[in-house]
Design a protein around this motif. Structure first.
Motif, PDB file in Angstrom:
ATOM      1  N   ILE A 159       0.835  -1.205   0.000  1.00  0.00           N
ATOM      2  CA  ILE A 159       0.000   0.000   0.000  1.00  0.00           C
ATOM      3  C   ILE A 159       0.869   1.254   0.000  1.00  0.00           C
ATOM      4  CG2 ILE A 159      -1.726   1.312   1.318  1.00  0.00           C
ATOM      5  CD1 ILE A 159      -2.765  -1.490   2.229  1.00  0.00           C
ATOM      6  N   ASN A 160       1.938   1.165   0.764  1.00  0.00           N
ATOM      7  CA  ASN A 160       2.853   2.298   0.839  1.00  0.00           C
ATOM      8  C   ASN A 160       3.437   2.621  -0.534  1.00  0.00           C
ATOM      9  OD1 ASN A 160       3.860   4.199   2.512  1.00  0.00           O
ATOM     10  ND2 ASN A 160       5.651   3.018   3.153  1.00  0.00           N
ATOM     11  N   ARG A 161       3.815   1.554  -1.250  1.00  0.00           N
ATOM     12  CA  ARG A 161       4.371   1.751  -2.599  1.00  0.00           C
ATOM     13  C   ARG A 161       3.311   2.353  -3.537  1.00  0.00           C
ATOM     14  NH1 ARG A 161       7.421  -2.534  -1.124  1.00  0.00           N
ATOM     15  NH2 ARG A 161       5.867  -4.097  -1.688  1.00  0.00           N
ATOM     16  N   LEU A 162       2.075   1.879  -3.337  1.00  0.00           N
ATOM     17  CA  LEU A 162       0.978   2.386  -4.171  1.00  0.00           C
ATOM     18  C   LEU A 162       0.744   3.870  -3.897  1.00  0.00           C
ATOM     19  CD1 LEU A 162      -1.230   1.212  -6.117  1.00  0.00           C
ATOM     20  CD2 LEU A 162      -2.727   1.216  -4.147  1.00  0.00           C
ATOM     21  N   LEU A 163       0.774   4.220  -2.623  1.00  0.00           N
ATOM     22  CA  LEU A 163       0.557   5.619  -2.253  1.00  0.00           C
ATOM     23  C   LEU A 163       1.685   6.515  -2.751  1.00  0.00           C
ATOM     24  CD1 LEU A 163      -0.958   5.407   1.349  1.00  0.00           C
ATOM     25  CD2 LEU A 163      -2.132   5.522  -0.845  1.00  0.00           C
ATOM     26  N   ASP A 164       2.867   5.901  -2.916  1.00  0.00           N
ATOM     27  CA  ASP A 164       4.004   6.659  -3.455  1.00  0.00           C
ATOM     28  C   ASP A 164       3.685   7.240  -4.825  1.00  0.00           C
ATOM     29  OD1 ASP A 164       5.799   6.509  -1.446  1.00  0.00           O
ATOM     30  OD2 ASP A 164       6.845   4.728  -2.174  1.00  0.00           O
ATOM     31  N   THR A 165       2.840   6.496  -5.562  1.00  0.00           N
ATOM     32  CA  THR A 165       2.532   6.949  -6.926  1.00  0.00           C
ATOM     33  C   THR A 165       1.492   8.070  -6.931  1.00  0.00           C
ATOM     34  OG1 THR A 165       0.786   5.304  -7.186  1.00  0.00           O
ATOM     35  CG2 THR A 165       2.999   4.636  -7.865  1.00  0.00           C
ATOM     36  N   LEU A 166       0.697   8.166  -5.837  1.00  0.00           N
ATOM     37  CA  LEU A 166      -0.359   9.194  -5.796  1.00  0.00           C
ATOM     38  C   LEU A 166       0.176  10.505  -5.212  1.00  0.00           C
ATOM     39  CD1 LEU A 166      -3.318   6.965  -4.565  1.00  0.00           C
ATOM     40  CD2 LEU A 166      -2.744   7.573  -6.893  1.00  0.00           C
ATOM     41  N   THR A 167       1.163  11.040  -5.874  1.00  0.00           N
ATOM     42  CA  THR A 167       1.783  12.284  -5.391  1.00  0.00           C
ATOM     43  C   THR A 167       0.863  13.476  -5.698  1.00  0.00           C
ATOM     44  OG1 THR A 167       2.882  12.520  -7.500  1.00  0.00           O
ATOM     45  CG2 THR A 167       4.137  11.450  -5.769  1.00  0.00           C
ATOM     46  N   PRO A 168       0.998  14.615  -5.002  1.00  0.00           N
ATOM     47  CA  PRO A 168       0.178  15.788  -5.297  1.00  0.00           C
ATOM     48  C   PRO A 168       0.264  16.207  -6.761  1.00  0.00           C
ATOM     49  CG  PRO A 168       1.360  16.099  -3.249  1.00  0.00           C
ATOM     50  CD  PRO A 168       1.848  14.827  -3.822  1.00  0.00           C
ATOM     51  N   SER A 169       1.471  16.116  -7.340  1.00  0.00           N
ATOM     52  CA  SER A 169       1.600  16.547  -8.739  1.00  0.00           C
ATOM     53  C   SER A 169       0.846  15.588  -9.664  1.00  0.00           C
ATOM     54  CB  SER A 169       3.077  16.636  -9.140  1.00  0.00           C
ATOM     55  OG  SER A 169       3.667  15.376  -9.039  1.00  0.00           O
ATOM     56  N   TYR A 170       0.853  14.285  -9.325  1.00  0.00           N
ATOM     57  CA  TYR A 170       0.112  13.334 -10.155  1.00  0.00           C
ATOM     58  C   TYR A 170      -1.388  13.618 -10.070  1.00  0.00           C
ATOM     59  CZ  TYR A 170      -2.119   9.035 -11.679  1.00  0.00           C
ATOM     60  OH  TYR A 170      -2.938   8.145 -12.314  1.00  0.00           O
ATOM     61  N   SER A 194      -2.519  11.995   2.881  1.00  0.00           N
ATOM     62  CA  SER A 194      -1.402  12.445   3.713  1.00  0.00           C
ATOM     63  C   SER A 194      -1.554  11.928   5.151  1.00  0.00           C
ATOM     64  CB  SER A 194      -1.362  13.968   3.666  1.00  0.00           C
ATOM     65  OG  SER A 194      -0.565  14.462   4.682  1.00  0.00           O
ATOM     66  N   ARG A 195      -2.795  12.036   5.662  1.00  0.00           N
ATOM     67  CA  ARG A 195      -3.036  11.584   7.037  1.00  0.00           C
ATOM     68  C   ARG A 195      -2.882  10.054   7.140  1.00  0.00           C
ATOM     69  NH1 ARG A 195      -7.994  12.925   7.317  1.00  0.00           N
ATOM     70  NH2 ARG A 195      -8.833  10.812   7.409  1.00  0.00           N
ATOM     71  N   LEU A 196      -3.485   9.366   6.156  1.00  0.00           N
ATOM     72  CA  LEU A 196      -3.431   7.901   6.174  1.00  0.00           C
ATOM     73  C   LEU A 196      -1.998   7.394   5.978  1.00  0.00           C
ATOM     74  CD1 LEU A 196      -6.617   7.209   4.069  1.00  0.00           C
ATOM     75  CD2 LEU A 196      -6.233   6.439   6.400  1.00  0.00           C
ATOM     76  N   ARG A 197      -1.266   8.124   5.164  1.00  0.00           N
ATOM     77  CA  ARG A 197       0.127   7.755   4.898  1.00  0.00           C
ATOM     78  C   ARG A 197       0.940   7.779   6.194  1.00  0.00           C
ATOM     79  NH1 ARG A 197       3.354   8.273   0.280  1.00  0.00           N
ATOM     80  NH2 ARG A 197       5.178   6.969   0.696  1.00  0.00           N
ATOM     81  N   ALA A 198       0.739   8.841   6.962  1.00  0.00           N
ATOM     82  CA  ALA A 198       1.465   8.958   8.231  1.00  0.00           C
ATOM     83  C   ALA A 198       1.105   7.803   9.151  1.00  0.00           C
ATOM     84  CB  ALA A 198       1.118  10.290   8.890  1.00  0.00           C
ATOM     85  N   ASN A 199      -0.182   7.467   9.208  1.00  0.00           N
ATOM     86  CA  ASN A 199      -0.620   6.346  10.062  1.00  0.00           C
ATOM     87  C   ASN A 199      -0.043   5.024   9.566  1.00  0.00           C
ATOM     88  OD1 ASN A 199      -2.102   8.101  11.554  1.00  0.00           O
ATOM     89  ND2 ASN A 199      -4.053   7.669  10.539  1.00  0.00           N
ATOM     90  N   LEU A 200       0.009   4.913   8.246  1.00  0.00           N
ATOM     91  CA  LEU A 200       0.510   3.675   7.657  1.00  0.00           C
ATOM     92  C   LEU A 200       2.003   3.480   7.945  1.00  0.00           C
ATOM     93  CD1 LEU A 200      -0.797   1.496   5.816  1.00  0.00           C
ATOM     94  CD2 LEU A 200       0.366   2.600   3.927  1.00  0.00           C
ATOM     95  N   VAL A 201       2.768   4.566   7.814  1.00  0.00           N
ATOM     96  CA  VAL A 201       4.209   4.489   8.094  1.00  0.00           C
ATOM     97  C   VAL A 201       4.430   4.106   9.554  1.00  0.00           C
ATOM     98  CG1 VAL A 201       6.325   5.872   8.262  1.00  0.00           C
ATOM     99  CG2 VAL A 201       4.873   6.060   6.251  1.00  0.00           C
ATOM    100  N   ASP A 202       3.623   4.713  10.421  1.00  0.00           N
ATOM    101  CA  ASP A 202       3.706   4.384  11.842  1.00  0.00           C
ATOM    102  C   ASP A 202       3.391   2.898  12.056  1.00  0.00           C
ATOM    103  OD1 ASP A 202       3.975   5.067  14.581  1.00  0.00           O
ATOM    104  OD2 ASP A 202       1.786   4.877  14.765  1.00  0.00           O
ATOM    105  N   ALA A 203       2.354   2.424  11.349  1.00  0.00           N
ATOM    106  CA  ALA A 203       1.968   1.018  11.475  1.00  0.00           C
ATOM    107  C   ALA A 203       3.083   0.106  10.986  1.00  0.00           C
ATOM    108  CB  ALA A 203       0.688   0.765  10.673  1.00  0.00           C
ATOM    109  N   LEU A 204       3.739   0.530   9.906  1.00  0.00           N
ATOM    110  CA  LEU A 204       4.850  -0.275   9.363  1.00  0.00           C
ATOM    111  C   LEU A 204       5.964  -0.434  10.396  1.00  0.00           C
ATOM    112  CD1 LEU A 204       5.405   0.817   5.668  1.00  0.00           C
ATOM    113  CD2 LEU A 204       5.528  -1.496   6.511  1.00  0.00           C
ATOM    114  N   HIS A 205       6.312   0.672  11.045  1.00  0.00           N
ATOM    115  CA  HIS A 205       7.370   0.617  12.064  1.00  0.00           C
ATOM    116  C   HIS A 205       6.969  -0.306  13.201  1.00  0.00           C
ATOM    117  CE1 HIS A 205       9.956   3.438  10.225  1.00  0.00           C
ATOM    118  NE2 HIS A 205       9.104   4.456  10.292  1.00  0.00           N
ATOM    119  N   ARG A 206       5.727  -0.155  13.623  1.00  0.00           N
ATOM    120  CA  ARG A 206       5.281  -0.961  14.765  1.00  0.00           C
ATOM    121  C   ARG A 206       5.190  -2.436  14.399  1.00  0.00           C
ATOM    122  NH1 ARG A 206       1.321   1.904  18.699  1.00  0.00           N
ATOM    123  NH2 ARG A 206       2.097   4.012  18.705  1.00  0.00           N
ATOM    124  N   LEU A 207       4.740  -2.697  13.180  1.00  0.00           N
ATOM    125  CA  LEU A 207       4.669  -4.094  12.743  1.00  0.00           C
ATOM    126  C   LEU A 207       6.070  -4.706  12.653  1.00  0.00           C
ATOM    127  CD1 LEU A 207       1.914  -3.931   9.990  1.00  0.00           C
ATOM    128  CD2 LEU A 207       1.825  -5.330  12.042  1.00  0.00           C
TER     129      LEU A 207
END
Lengths: 411, 220
Positions: A159-170, A194-207
């Motif tokens: 999901i993180n990789r997918l979100l990488d593609t959904l940049t503001p410019s895209y 942006s909000r979900l991304r931050a939560n997801l990164v946090d989840a990745l670290h915790r996982l």
């Protein structure tokens, strides 16, 4: 809709308690028939004694009951992103062709897809949060917990990789000059992402932390099992020693039993090499450290400071062996002395006060005499005073060695 | 070929029979963790009939005999095995003791820090641990005139340093760190216990459970 409303209980029970199946019992027969008619359930296999609730219905039940048995995955997110791109594309085609109604419908569709995308991502993040807090406690087997954690990590990574593609410019590019789409994509969606991304990164670290903890727990479990099993075995079999035949079985399976024996590498430092001074100092220090405290004072070793002088290259005169010296003197004086009278080796022994035993002197003198003879030196004739040994026939005992010129002259 | 101190340190350590881990030989371990390092060392060792191996948990590298058919090598392997096996019971008792002495209640593993003062405090508070310490000292043949737990513990810590299981990380010798040799021991013990059918009592009970249930049901 009516069928759904009528059979809500049966569907909820099936999706929440029976893994999405309704058993083909006489009581359920009518329900199954009605649900099949509306394509809300289907037979996976005619031979199976149950029907499967359709996935859409399962998702609906899970969503309504807030149970995340059947969760959206990275695949679902990916599908939604693709769907959004298609809808946006269709919107522009409709708008460019002047099909205003179609364009409005596509705009509403885009809004729905965006809402669905945000909702799906939220559900995934909630699921991860649940995993993190419960550490897969519903799963008792630690290996399965590790597996589940790994899957969740993979999912989060995807999901993180997918979100990488959904940049503001895209998203800006996707919205082009449509004010409605710009609002939906670059404001609503971008803010949520942006909000979900931050939560997801946090989840990745915790996982990741969870996985490390689970792996550590597994290692500890494994280690504890080995310790307990072996110690119990030793208690039951106090004289136990594994047999050497284990080594044959270990061949190709457990290299740990074929570890090399320490290879002793001896090296001699080059003491003349100043570059090795450090190594030599270390050796000396280690040797001293190995001594027990007070070992030097307890033994007879003097601890007084000794001045060390560098004598390398100096010549040292080695003291001559007294026996060698006596022989040297004897053969030096012999030519003069023998002119006066025959010289007995035994007399010379006592006169020269030789420290070695008499037989040593006699043998050394005879050897030295023969060596001089072999070297072609001018030597005084010699005569052995000897007698036949009574007991052993042919054996003669040499009693003295006499150097004399008389016999020589007579001859 | 130019002189490479990391390569030399790795080869020398391996041939001394050491387990090279981040605690005992940080630089050599780092070097062996690279593909180039592994490749060069493996090639060098292969030429003298040796191989490079890693503990299951990946914490340490060690050297093994490749030519196990040769009579001389077989003799050395046997000798090495016999001498390793002699220490097993004492080492296992030490691991059990470590479980009791450590704040996390976990047995000692690579990189764990052993503080003599913490262990001593735990041992002095428990007569069982003191007795166990005495048994371990006897098994290791670490004879001590003193019955003082502190002296005994110090002797055992020194013994474990000598055997390569611990490394002193301070000059006073009061703080130690566990090496990858514990991982090697775990690998050896696991293999032999699987071959010899050694299982813990609770697991044994679990394995026998269906059979006992069968007895009750009369289906055995």
């Amino acid at each position: 809709m009516k069928a759904l409303a009528k059979y809500t209980d049966a569907l909820a029970e099936a999706t929440l308690e029976h893994g999405g199946v309704i058993y083909d019992t006489p009581d359920n027969r009518e329900t199954i028939q009605a649900l099949r008619h509306h394509q809300l359930v289907f037979h996976l296999d005619e031979d199976l004694p149950h029907v499967q609730v359709s996935r859409v219905v399962g998702d609906l039940m899970a969503h309504v009951t807030q149970s995340y048995q059947r969760q959206a995955s990275s695949g679902a997110v990916s599908d939604l992103v693709r769907e959004l791109q298609n809808v946006v594309e269709s919107y522009f085609v409709a708008r460019d062709n002047g099909a205003t109604d179609d364009a409005s419908r596509k705009l509403i569709e885009a809004q729905e897809v965006i809402a669905s995308l945000i909702n799906t991502l939220q559900a995934i993040v909630v699921r991860f949060t649940y995993y993190i807090h419960n550490c897969f406690s519903t799963v008792s087997d630690i290996d399965l917990r590790i597996l589940e954690n790994r899957r969740a990590l993979d999912e989060a990574g995807n999901i993180n990789r997918l979100l990488d593609t959904l940049t503001p410019s895209y998203l800006m590019q996707l919205a082009r000059f449509s004010r409605e789409l710009q609002y939906l994509l670059t404001k609503i969606l971008a803010r949520s992402l942006s909000r979900l991304r931050a939560n997801l990164v946090d989840a990745l670290h915790r996982l990741t932390d969870n996985l490390a903890k689970l792996q550590n727990d597994k290692e500890v479990q494994r280690q504890n099992h080995v310790i307990d099993a072996w110690l119990q075995h030793y208690e039951r079999n106090p004289r136990y020693t594994p047999g050497e035949d284990i080594l044959d079985e270990a061949h190709g399976r457990s290299p740990s039993l074929f570890r090399v024996e320490p290879l002793e590498i001896r090296a001699h430092p080059a003491i003349d090499d100043p570059s090795q001074r450090e190594g030599l100092d270390e050796l000396a220090e280690n040797a001293l450290r190995r001594l027990e405290p007070g070992a030097l004072t307890d033994s007879n070793v003097s601890t007084e400071r000794v001045e060390v002088i560098d004598q390398r290259g100096a010549e040292e005169v080695e003291p001559e062996d007294p026996l060698e010296q006596a022989l040297e003197w004897f053969f030096e004086a012999l030519p003069t002395l023998v002119t006066q009278q025959p010289i007995s080796a035994i007399d010379a022994y006592y006169k020269l006060d030789v420290e070695e035993p008499l037989d040593f002197w006699m043998l050394a003198l005879w050897e030295s005499y023969n060596m001089r003879l072999e070297n072609g030196e001018d030597v005084v004739p010699v005569e052995l005073t000897e007698r036949q040994m009574g007991t052993y026939d042919g054996t003669r005992l040499v009693e003295d060695i006499v150097f004399s010129l008389e016999r020589h002259h007579a001859a | 070929m130019s002189y490479d101190p990391r390569f030399a340190a790795a080869i020398e350590g391996l041939l001394r029979g050491e387990v090279l881990c981040p605690v005992s030989a940080k630089e050599a371990h780092e070097y062996l963790s690279t593909l180039e390092g592994q490749d060069r060392v493996s090639h060098y060792l292969a030429e003298i009939g040796h191989g490079l191996e890693q503990t299951r948990d990946g914490s340490g590298y060690y050297c093994v005999y490749l030519d196990t058919e040769s009579r001389g090598v077989r003799h050395r392997i046997r000798h090495q095995f016999e001498s390793a096996v002699r220490d097993w019971e004492a080492l296992l008792r030490w691991l059990r003791l470590s479980r009791q002495a450590s704040p996390s209640s976990q047995p000692l593993k690579v990189k764990d820090v052993v503080r003599e003062s913490e262990w001593l405090a735990a041992i002095e508070n428990s007569s069982m641990m003191q007795e166990e310490l005495e048994v371990i000292a006897t098994r290791f043949q670490v004879q001590s005139q003193s019955r003082d737990a502190k002296v005994r513990l110090r002797h055992l810590l020194e013994k474990l340093c000598k055997l390569g299981y611990l490394v002193a990380i301070d000059s006073s010798g009061a703080i130690y760190q566990a090496t990858g040799k514990w991982s090697l021991l775990q690998d050896q013990l696991e293999f032999v216990m699987a071959r010899e059918g050694i299982v813990a009592e609770e697991r044994e009970a679990a394995l026998n459970e269906p059979r006992q249930e069968g007895l009750f049901l009369g289906t055995s």
